[in-house]
Design an enzyme around this catalytic site. Structure first.
Site, PDB file in Angstrom:
ATOM      1  N   GLY A   1       0.839  -1.199   0.000  1.00 45.93           N
ATOM      2  CA  GLY A   1       0.000   0.000   0.000  1.00 45.93           C
ATOM      3  C   GLY A   1       0.866   1.237   0.000  1.00 45.93           C
ATOM      4  CB  SER A   2       0.027   4.750   0.499  1.00 38.52           C
ATOM      5  OG  SER A   2      -0.556   4.702   1.784  1.00 38.52           O
ATOM      6  CB  THR A   3       5.231   5.662   1.625  1.00 32.96           C
ATOM      7  OG1 THR A   3       5.748   4.971   0.469  1.00 32.96           O
ATOM      8  CG2 THR A   3       6.369   5.899   2.602  1.00 32.96           C
TER       9      THR A   3
ATOM     10  N   GLY B   1       2.154   2.511   5.353  1.00 34.19           N
ATOM     11  CA  GLY B   1       3.260   1.611   5.705  1.00 34.19           C
ATOM     12  C   GLY B   1       3.956   2.066   6.983  1.00 34.19           C
TER      13      GLY B   1
ATOM     14  CD  GLU C   1       7.261  -5.336  -1.986  1.00 36.57           C
ATOM     15  OE1 GLU C   1       7.689  -4.279  -2.479  1.00 36.57           O
ATOM     16  OE2 GLU C   1       7.894  -6.400  -2.017  1.00 36.57           O
TER      17      GLU C   1
ATOM     18  CB  CYS D   1       3.620  -0.270  -6.704  1.00 42.77           C
ATOM     19  SG  CYS D   1       3.789  -1.953  -7.300  1.00 42.77           S
TER      20      CYS D   1
HETATM   21  P1  NAD Z   1      -3.399   2.437   1.252  1.00 40.53           P
HETATM   22  O1  NAD Z   1      -2.115   2.556   1.995  1.00 40.53           O
HETATM   23  O2  NAD Z   1      -4.393   3.506   1.363  1.00 40.53           O
HETATM   24  O3  NAD Z   1      -4.168   1.099   1.673  1.00 40.53           O
HETATM   25  C1  NAD Z   1      -3.564  -0.174   1.584  1.00 40.53           C
HETATM   26  C2  NAD Z   1      -4.260  -1.118   2.545  1.00 40.53           C
HETATM   27  O4  NAD Z   1      -3.989  -0.702   3.892  1.00 40.53           O
HETATM   28  C3  NAD Z   1      -5.782  -1.169   2.423  1.00 40.53           C
HETATM   29  O5  NAD Z   1      -6.201  -2.508   2.590  1.00 40.53           O
HETATM   30  C4  NAD Z   1      -6.243  -0.321   3.586  1.00 40.53           C
HETATM   31  O6  NAD Z   1      -7.531  -0.664   4.054  1.00 40.53           O
HETATM   32  C5  NAD Z   1      -5.195  -0.682   4.639  1.00 40.53           C
HETATM   33  N1  NAD Z   1      -5.028   0.289   5.733  1.00 40.53           N
HETATM   34  C6  NAD Z   1      -5.400   1.584   5.778  1.00 40.53           C
HETATM   35  N2  NAD Z   1      -5.027   2.137   6.949  1.00 40.53           N
HETATM   36  C7  NAD Z   1      -4.392   1.165   7.655  1.00 40.53           C
HETATM   37  C8  NAD Z   1      -3.734   1.125   8.922  1.00 40.53           C
HETATM   38  N3  NAD Z   1      -3.665   2.192   9.714  1.00 40.53           N
HETATM   39  N4  NAD Z   1      -3.152  -0.026   9.308  1.00 40.53           N
HETATM   40  C9  NAD Z   1      -3.168  -1.113   8.512  1.00 40.53           C
HETATM   41  N5  NAD Z   1      -3.776  -1.137   7.298  1.00 40.53           N
HETATM   42  C10 NAD Z   1      -4.376  -0.013   6.876  1.00 40.53           C
HETATM   43  O7  NAD Z   1      -2.963   2.159  -0.265  1.00 40.53           O
HETATM   44  P2  NAD Z   1      -3.909   2.069  -1.549  1.00 40.53           P
HETATM   45  O8  NAD Z   1      -4.380   3.450  -1.850  1.00 40.53           O
HETATM   46  O9  NAD Z   1      -4.877   0.965  -1.372  1.00 40.53           O
HETATM   47  O10 NAD Z   1      -2.859   1.614  -2.660  1.00 40.53           O
HETATM   48  C11 NAD Z   1      -2.099   2.503  -3.404  1.00 40.53           C
HETATM   49  C12 NAD Z   1      -0.668   2.572  -2.889  1.00 40.53           C
HETATM   50  O11 NAD Z   1      -0.108   1.268  -2.808  1.00 40.53           O
HETATM   51  C13 NAD Z   1       0.260   3.355  -3.792  1.00 40.53           C
HETATM   52  O12 NAD Z   1       1.098   4.185  -3.026  1.00 40.53           O
HETATM   53  C14 NAD Z   1       1.090   2.281  -4.469  1.00 40.53           C
HETATM   54  O13 NAD Z   1       2.330   2.715  -4.957  1.00 40.53           O
HETATM   55  C15 NAD Z   1       1.190   1.273  -3.395  1.00 40.53           C
HETATM   56  N6  NAD Z   1       1.478  -0.052  -3.940  1.00 40.53           N
HETATM   57  C16 NAD Z   1       2.717  -0.576  -3.772  1.00 40.53           C
HETATM   58  C17 NAD Z   1       3.043  -1.800  -4.330  1.00 40.53           C
HETATM   59  C18 NAD Z   1       4.412  -2.405  -4.161  1.00 40.53           C
HETATM   60  O14 NAD Z   1       4.570  -3.593  -4.442  1.00 40.53           O
HETATM   61  N7  NAD Z   1       5.395  -1.670  -3.706  1.00 40.53           N
HETATM   62  C19 NAD Z   1       2.087  -2.493  -5.069  1.00 40.53           C
HETATM   63  C20 NAD Z   1       0.822  -1.927  -5.234  1.00 40.53           C
HETATM   64  C21 NAD Z   1       0.531  -0.695  -4.654  1.00 40.53           C
END
Ligand code: NAD
Length: 470
Positions: free
Chosen positions: A221-223, A226, A243, A277
């Site tokens: 997910g997003s940094t 993360g 990731e 990503c």
């Molecule tokens: P996001 O960080 O908003 O959400 C990712 C997941 O985290 C979701 O399931 C969300 O419900 C959950 N989440 C939200 N808050 C949380 C918390 N406090 N604790 C634990 N989990 C929580 O990301 P997104 O908008 O769904 O995805 C887009 C981002 O993901 C982009 O920044 C993209 O670059 C990144 N991404 C990275 C990779 C990689 O392999 N590096 C792959 C795909 C996407």
């Protein structure tokens, strides 16, 4: 309207509340997502914990067979999964869309089944023998994003269970339905409790990442999220694979052929509408061929049809959600306000659907959101440079370090520059072409650890050194 259900301990579970999952092409309801409570999450973790000793005790060959059988089941159900994925995520059914994603899920699952982690002998002398054993960790919490939900779920689940762990997965509330269906399919193969799914609000994520019975978190997910995961996992010192976001740079060297590289550049940037990503998110082009590359990209983009993912002729779909649509719109507006030149696109379409046209932005530099931040959408900034050292320095001037690329007719020259890029994966005359046997992960703030191949599988284990006297 179909109500989907949680799957805990191999049993579908109702919840008291359901939320609509919307089709980003039409705004229509695709299905109802069960909204799990903390109590449901607790049950899912307990179920995975209960199933762990039995699953861990199975032989490696038995687990390999199970993962391989899952690959076959996903393949059998590919069309149903792909359709659901297109309806909730928006990407086209054909092309580099949902069928492609399900094909990727099958390929990664099958490859993971083929891997093995035998005992390694570190020393075998009269003084003694030292063996390195790799043991499963326990309950793995998987948290996934909305861009490639089925494939990423497989990236998390398959190595986890292949290594003997059990899993609780929590997909993004934007795209939960195809993952629920995937987990149902997986449960036709594995014993009850080995793979559980809970869906609902973001808070479920922090419940998992702080729970003492979770041994590892694999998060994509997003940094910013993360960082929260890392913080919350610290109290119980969990293993982590993160990731995270990227802001991948590509450098086009003066000897590249604009027409020959246009297609690769285009799909490197616009795969899944830029919601990838490791997509190309900043393109640095030498002054001598800047106009040629811009023209070639504009010509290529002219043949790309954006539309409803279910339509046969759509090559790109909408953005997945309103938030991402607003981010892309605002970054392009900021670029224009700062004097950048829109070569094509740039004007969002009115609803229904979060459609944003393929957008190429020239005469732009650092200091604009479109260059400095992750746009995660179909808008590519093209930055002019005159000195390759300047291009490398700018490419590396980012807190992200996921992927990168170098485009040139001289592979040796490109390799030398690729080696200087600060990123976890680097491609020559390509961008983002990941494969199941090559470790993938970010440096700097793009993540911790890697996925795929043997290196990724090892991250689903802990090491035990065993000392046997001679
Ligand atoms: P996001 O960080 O908003 O959400 C990712 C997941 O985290 C979701 O399931 C969300 O419900 C959950 N989440 C939200 N808050 C949380 C918390 N406090 N604790 C634990 N989990 C929580 O990301 P997104 O908008 O769904 O995805 C887009 C981002 O993901 C982009 O920044 C993209 O670059 C990144 N991404 C990275 C990779 C990689 O392999 N590096 C792959 C795909 C996407």
């Amino acid at each position: 309207m179909k109500h989907f259900r949680l799957l805990i301990a191999g049993t579908p579970a109702e919840t008291s509340r359901y939320a609509d999952v919307l089709n980003p092409s039409t705004g229509e309801v695709v299905g109802k997502m069960p909204v799990a409570t903390a109590d449901d999450a607790e049950k899912a973790i307990a179920s995975a914990k209960y199933a762990f000793p039995g699953w861990a005790a199975k032989s490696s060959a038995e687990r390999a067979e199970a993962v391989s059988a899952i690959a076959a089941k996903i393949e059998e159900n590919a069309e149903e999964l792909a359709t659901l994925l297109t309806q909730e995520q928006g990407k086209p059914l054909g092309g580099i869309g949902s069928r492609f994603e399900i094909g990727g899920a099958v390929a990664w699952t099958r490859y993971t089944a083929s891997l093995d982690l035998p005992v390694e002998v570190i020393q075998d002398t009269p003084e003694g023998r030292v063996e390195l054993h790799r043991k499963p960790i326990g309950v793995v919490a998987s948290i996934t994003p909305w861009n490639w939900p089925v494939m990423i779920a497989c990236w998390h689940i398959m190595p986890a269970i292949r290594a003997g762990n059990t899993v609780v997965i929590k997909p993004s509330p934007n795209t939960p339905l195809s993952t629920i269906r995937l987990v149902e399919i997986i449960n036709e193969v594995v014993p009850a409790g080995v793979v559980n799914i809970i869906t609902g609000e973001n808070e479920l994520g922090s419940f998992l990442t702080s729970h003492p019975d979770v041994g590892k978190v694999v998060f994509t997910g997003s940094t910013p999220t993360g960082r929260k995961v890392m913080e919350s996992a610290s109290a119980t010192v969990k293993r982590l694979t993160l990731e995270l976001g990227g802001n991948d740079a590509g450098i086009v060297l003066p000897d590249a052929d604009p027409k020959a590289i246009a297609e690769g550049l285009f799909w490197g940037a616009f795969i899944n509408n830029g919601q990838t990503c490791a997509a190309l998110k900043r393109l640095y082009v030498h002054d001598s061929l800047y106009d040629g590359v811009c023209d070639a990209l504009v010509s290529y983009a002219a043949n790309i049809k954006t539309g409803d993912g279910m339509a046969d002729d759509s090559m790109l779909g909408p953005l997945q959600n309103r938030m991402q649509f607003d981010i892309v719109s605002s970054y392009v507006r900021d670029a224009v306000a700062k004097g950048a030149r829109v070569l094509t696109g740039g004007t969002p379409t009115n609803g229904p659907g979060f459609f944003y046209p393929v957008t190429l932005v020239a005469d732009i530099d650092h200091g604009t959101d479109l260059v400095d931040k992750e746009q995660f959408g179909p808008a590519l900034p093209i930055i002019r440079y005159s000195d390759v050292e300047e291009a490398i320095a700018k490419a590396n001037d980012s807190e992200s370090g996921l992927g990168g690329s170098v485009w040139s007719s001289d592979i040796e020259k490109a390799k030398a520059i690729a080696a200087r890029m600060e990123c976890g994966s680097v491609w020559i005359n390509n961008h983002g072409a990941i494969q199941p046997n090559a470790p993938f992960g970010g440096v700097k703030q793009s993540g911790v650890g890697v996925e795929f191949g043997m290196e990724g599988l090892k991250e689903m284990t802990t090491v035990q050194s065993v000392f046997i006297p001679g």
